[in-house]
Motif scaffolding. Structure first.
Motif, PDB file in Angstrom:
ATOM      1  N   CYS A   1      44.311  46.767  34.526  1.00 51.74           N
ATOM      2  CA  CYS A   1      43.460  45.947  33.666  1.00 51.74           C
ATOM      3  C   CYS A   1      43.550  44.498  34.138  1.00 51.74           C
ATOM      4  CB  CYS A   1      43.922  46.056  32.210  1.00 51.74           C
ATOM      5  SG  CYS A   1      43.087  44.881  31.111  1.00 51.74           S
TER       6      CYS A   1
ATOM      7  N   LYS B   1      43.129  41.851  32.499  1.00 52.98           N
ATOM      8  CA  LYS B   1      43.705  40.922  31.517  1.00 52.98           C
ATOM      9  C   LYS B   1      45.190  41.163  31.271  1.00 52.98           C
ATOM     10  CE  LYS B   1      39.769  39.421  28.818  1.00 52.98           C
ATOM     11  NZ  LYS B   1      39.208  39.298  27.473  1.00 52.98           N
ATOM     12  N   CYS B   2      45.573  42.437  31.079  1.00 56.70           N
ATOM     13  CA  CYS B   2      46.958  42.715  30.670  1.00 56.70           C
ATOM     14  C   CYS B   2      47.761  43.455  31.739  1.00 56.70           C
ATOM     15  CB  CYS B   2      46.981  43.507  29.371  1.00 56.70           C
ATOM     16  SG  CYS B   2      46.382  45.201  29.521  1.00 56.70           S
TER      17      CYS B   2
ATOM     18  N   CYS C   1      40.619  46.728  29.965  1.00 57.66           N
ATOM     19  CA  CYS C   1      40.965  47.947  29.237  1.00 57.66           C
ATOM     20  C   CYS C   1      40.475  47.924  27.791  1.00 57.66           C
ATOM     21  CB  CYS C   1      42.476  48.188  29.288  1.00 57.66           C
ATOM     22  SG  CYS C   1      43.448  47.196  28.152  1.00 57.66           S
TER      23      CYS C   1
ATOM     24  N   CYS D   1      42.515  45.609  25.424  1.00 58.27           N
ATOM     25  CA  CYS D   1      42.138  44.188  25.466  1.00 58.27           C
ATOM     26  C   CYS D   1      40.786  43.963  24.799  1.00 58.27           C
ATOM     27  CB  CYS D   1      42.094  43.690  26.911  1.00 58.27           C
ATOM     28  SG  CYS D   1      43.727  43.475  27.641  1.00 58.27           S
TER      29      CYS D   1
HETATM   30 ZN   LIG Z   1      44.126  45.193  29.102  1.00 56.91          ZN
END
Ligand SMILES: [Zn+2]
Length: 126
Positions: free
Chosen positions: A6, A8-9, A26, A29
């Protein structure tokens, strides 16, 4: 095959329950948006609104305590700043360094907080 992460995370795409969208972000997120901090007074208003429904409680909340600085600070904040009565919960895996146990006991003693230790027996030899 390369596992995508992902954007972002950085959770991997094979993480249980996770799916990536076309932009590589994902579902976790996309569904959990950051909340804007509205200040201590609003936080207390929300907490006290919940506590009004439980007048016979022994504790106001639980605080997971690992013995590290983050959870120790949280415990301090809950007691000293929010003026709540928490029950501290510590999970003992059987592999906890003595210094960590000392930190936990020192923090709860200084803050006059009850401590519940949860031990994981499954890690012991039988
Ligand atoms: Zn994520």
């Amino acid at each position: 095959m390369e596992i995508r992460l992902c954007k972002k995370c950085i959770l991997p795409e094979n993480y249980e329950g996770l799916s990536l969208d076309d932009d590589g972000v994902c579902n976790f997120c996309n569904t959990n948006k950051l909340k804007k901090y509205q200040g201590k007074e609003k936080l207390l208003e929300d907490i006290n609104g919940i506590l009004l429904h439980h007048p016979d409680r022994t504790y106001d909340c639980l605080v997971g305590l690992s013995g590290g600085r983050d959870s120790t600070f949280l415990l301090w904040y809950v007691v000293q700043e929010l003026k709540l009565k928490p029950l501290a919960v510590f999970v003992d895996s059987g592999f906890i360094p003595v210094q960590t146990l000392n930190n936990v006991n020192h923090a709860v003693t200084l803050l006059d907080v009850d401590l519940e230790v949860v031990s994981h027996e499954y890690l012991k030899k039988w």
